[in-house]
Scaffold this active site. Structure first.
Site, mmCIF file in Angstrom:
data_model
loop_
_atom_site.group_PDB
_atom_site.id
_atom_site.type_symbol
_atom_site.label_atom_id
_atom_site.label_comp_id
_atom_site.label_asym_id
_atom_site.label_seq_id
_atom_site.Cartn_x
_atom_site.Cartn_y
_atom_site.Cartn_z
ATOM 1 C CD GLU A 1 35.351 39.799 37.674
ATOM 2 O OE1 GLU A 1 35.625 40.835 37.042
ATOM 3 O OE2 GLU A 1 36.185 39.179 38.359
ATOM 4 C CE LYS B 1 38.127 36.342 35.655
ATOM 5 N NZ LYS B 1 37.834 37.694 35.872
ATOM 6 C CB CYS C 1 42.452 38.621 39.191
ATOM 7 S SG CYS C 1 40.907 39.239 39.807
HETATM 8 C C1 UDX Z 1 42.776 42.148 35.986
HETATM 9 C C2 UDX Z 1 42.229 41.957 34.566
HETATM 10 O O1 UDX Z 1 42.733 43.016 33.731
HETATM 11 C C3 UDX Z 1 40.704 41.942 34.573
HETATM 12 O O2 UDX Z 1 40.212 41.688 33.270
HETATM 13 C C4 UDX Z 1 40.241 40.824 35.511
HETATM 14 O O3 UDX Z 1 38.826 40.729 35.560
HETATM 15 C C5 UDX Z 1 40.801 41.068 36.910
HETATM 16 O O4 UDX Z 1 42.244 41.150 36.840
HETATM 17 P P1 UDX Z 1 43.183 44.201 37.618
HETATM 18 O O5 UDX Z 1 43.689 43.217 38.613
HETATM 19 O O6 UDX Z 1 42.252 45.278 38.067
HETATM 20 O O7 UDX Z 1 42.412 43.446 36.428
HETATM 21 O O8 UDX Z 1 44.463 44.914 37.030
HETATM 22 P P2 UDX Z 1 45.200 45.115 35.633
HETATM 23 O O9 UDX Z 1 44.950 46.480 35.133
HETATM 24 O O10 UDX Z 1 44.947 43.995 34.708
HETATM 25 O O11 UDX Z 1 46.732 45.068 36.111
HETATM 26 C C6 UDX Z 1 47.255 43.948 36.810
HETATM 27 C C7 UDX Z 1 48.716 44.167 37.154
HETATM 28 O O12 UDX Z 1 49.521 44.160 35.986
HETATM 29 C C8 UDX Z 1 49.009 45.504 37.853
HETATM 30 O O13 UDX Z 1 49.949 45.290 38.887
HETATM 31 C C9 UDX Z 1 49.607 46.361 36.755
HETATM 32 O O14 UDX Z 1 50.460 47.373 37.235
HETATM 33 C C10 UDX Z 1 50.369 45.312 35.974
HETATM 34 N N1 UDX Z 1 50.635 45.702 34.576
HETATM 35 C C11 UDX Z 1 49.595 45.922 33.707
HETATM 36 C C12 UDX Z 1 51.953 45.806 34.142
HETATM 37 O O15 UDX Z 1 52.887 45.587 34.903
HETATM 38 N N2 UDX Z 1 52.184 46.141 32.835
HETATM 39 C C13 UDX Z 1 51.185 46.365 31.935
HETATM 40 O O16 UDX Z 1 51.491 46.654 30.767
HETATM 41 C C14 UDX Z 1 49.842 46.253 32.397
#
Ligand code: UDX
Ligand code: ADP
Length: 479
Positions: free
Chosen positions: A173, A228, A284
């Site tokens: 996923e 992944k 993740c």
């Molecule tokens: C992530 C992946 O995006 C997703 O594809 C995977 O299946 C699961 O892990 P998620 O953990 O929901 O999803 O969060 P995501 O939106 O990717 O953000 C992760 C972290 O990075 C957050 O703490 C966010 O604040 C941070 N982030 C994101 C930044 O610091 N800067 C950015 O530009 C983007």
């Protein structure tokens, strides 16, 4: 299974991945009966709760889908044995946390739940079953699953043996919290890895009910498992990369937002995922990188392991850098100072705090004797107590004034909390923080007052003519 048509799916694990994924498959494949099973009775009752606000997972759009198909072709149940035995296809969507002890502790995934699932499947399934790995798993897990399933076949009594066969596919996923339904309904790609073309086509057919054909990618099983982990590692790497540049910007007078815009307009780099922040969090990124690190070490590639380990280390260092910087700006001591923390979730639009940068930063500030007042629109105070290993107290409690007491105060009214505050630290990019009335805030704060914006959400012009000090992550022009 007759005519290669899937009629009955069982998904083991009714968590964050299993629930939304099965809801979307059920929505687009009304001819398939789907049973999502879990050992956790409370979780299953929550999925079956008639009040949709009680669903165990909050995702925009999810409740609406559940309301239309639950009880028709989507069911939530604790009858694991029954639904495994009736299924033509079984998704494994159980949790795979990082191991806490033994070989690979702190890095490798703990596969005990996956292994247990495979044993259950081998025991209860009938006829031919396609087993689909949905959870994020270390590379070569499919081999473990296949091994367990094949062994069970050879142990089965002769007459039953002919009837029980398996294919194992990897179908990871790529859901992001807060946009899971959108990610499922319009995915960038669906990845299916396996060595049996027929089984791959059967699973593809399900997705082709709503996903365009060119977006359904077929690979071998190891590539799918590794893709992944790599996708998350690349995303996390971008954040460590931009945060490393943020530190450089702060010392050289550059502004990381301008640098990000400049490099992001190069189509080879792209503009997404270049926001400097207090560091990445979530369930993740760190887990998957540490898995890669473990794999690389295991396969004798220490340089590869070090490279990816560096992404996590930079993230840890960056969080520490921010807390140290706050201490320095506040004259080297936080003892007895009132600091308002805005945002505790690892990102906006979720109540999830797993690996949130706020946890380490708050712990560091508490260690320095700061009195933390914490606000988050969605995170429950009980969760913050667990994450900080600290007690929630009332602001009039005597313990507010004694040092190192591991206590914190919940902010219910943001503006009220600003009274006599020495600093405000913005850690999560919640929309509501971008419309704070800083003029009003300024009238309430103690002097010298500081705003530390680790998410670049404060509009600097709103602070003009207010005698407040301002720090923004990666903005050297403020020095
Ligand atoms: C992530 C992946 O995006 C997703 O594809 C995977 O299946 C699961 O892990 P998620 O953990 O929901 O999803 O969060 P995501 O939106 O990717 O953000 C992760 C972290 O990075 C957050 O703490 C966010 O604040 C941070 N982030 C994101 C930044 O610091 N800067 C950015 O530009 C983007
Ligand atoms: P994810 O984010 O990967 O979906 P969650 O922790 O949200 O992980 O959900 C995983 C679910 O899997 C939990 O609800 C857990 O109870 C369930 N689970 C774990 N092992 C089994 C098992 N052997 N049989 C049924 N359910 C299981």
């Amino acid at each position: 299974m007759s005519n290669n048509e899937i009629k009955n799916i069982c998904c083991i694990g009714a968590g964050y991945v299993g629930g939304p994924t099965m809801a979307v498959i059920a929505k687009y494949c009304p001819e398939i009966q789907i049973n999502v099973v879990d050992t956790n009775k409370e979780r299953i009752s929550a999925w079956n709760h008639k009040e949709l606000s009680n669903l165990p997972v909050y995702e925009p759009g999810l409740a609406q889908i559940i309301s239309t198909i639950r009880g028709k072709n989507l069911h939530f149940s604790c009858e694991i044995q029954k639904h495994i035995s009736e299924a033509d296809m079984i998704f494994i969507s159980v949790n795979t946390p990082t191991k806490t002890k033994g070989i690979g502790a702190g890095e490798a995934s703990d596969l005990k739940w996956v292994e247990l699932c495979a044993r259950q499947v081998s025991h209860y399934s009938k006829g031919h079953t396609i087993v689909v790995e949905k959870s994020t798993l270390p590379v070569r897990t499919a081999e473990v699953i296949k091994n367990i399933l094949d062994n069970s076949v050879s142990q089965t009594k002769k007459d039953e043996r002919i009837a029980k066969t398996f294919d194992v596919l990897s179908n990871p996923e790529f859901l992001s919290e807060g946009t899971a339904i959108r990610d499922l309904e319009s995915p960038d790609r669906v990845l299916i890895g396996g060595d049996n073309k027929k089984a791959i086509n059967i699973l593809s057919k399900i997705y082709l009910s709503w996903v365009p054909k060119h977006k359904v990618l077929h690979t071998n099983i190891w590539s799918s498992e590794l893709a992944k982990l790599t996708a998350n590692a690349f995303l996390a790497q971008r954040i460590s990369a931009i945060n490393s540049i943020a530190a450089l910007c702060e010392t050289t007078g550059a502004d990381v937002r301008e640098v990000a815009r400049a490099i992001g307009s190069d189509t080879r780099i792209g503009e997404k995922f270049l926001d400097s922040s207090p560091g990445f969090g979530g369930s993740c990124f760190k887990k998957d990188i540490l898995n890669l690190v473990y794999l690389a070490k295991y396969f004798g590639l220490p340089q590869v392991a070090d490279f990816w380990q560096g992404v996590v280390e930079l993230n840890n260092w960056h969080q520490k850098r921010i807390s140290k910087l706050i201490v320095n700006k506040l004259f080297g001591t936080l003892s007895g100072k009132k600091i308002i923390i805005l945002g505790f979730a690892f990102k906006a639009n979720t109540n999830d705090t797993r690996e949130s940068a706020a946890i380490q930063i708050c712990k560091d500030l508490m260690q320095e004797g700061a009195i933390l007042h914490i606000h988050d629109p969605k995170v429950q105070s009980s969760q913050i107590c667990i994450d900080l290993n600290a007690n929630l107290i009332d602001e009039n409690d005597q313990r507010v004034n004694s040092e190192n007491n591991n206590v914190w105060i919940e902010v219910k009214d943001i503006y009220h909390s600003f009274i006599d505050a020495d600093a405000i630290v913005l850690l999560t990019n919640w929309e509501e923080y971008s419309s704070i009335n800083w003029e009003l805030a300024s009238t309430k704060m103690r002097r010298p007052g500081w705003i530390f914006d680790a998410r670049s959400i404060v509009n600097q012009e709103d602070l003009a003519n207010l005698d407040l000090n301002f720090w923004r992550v990666g903005d050297g022009s403020l020095n």
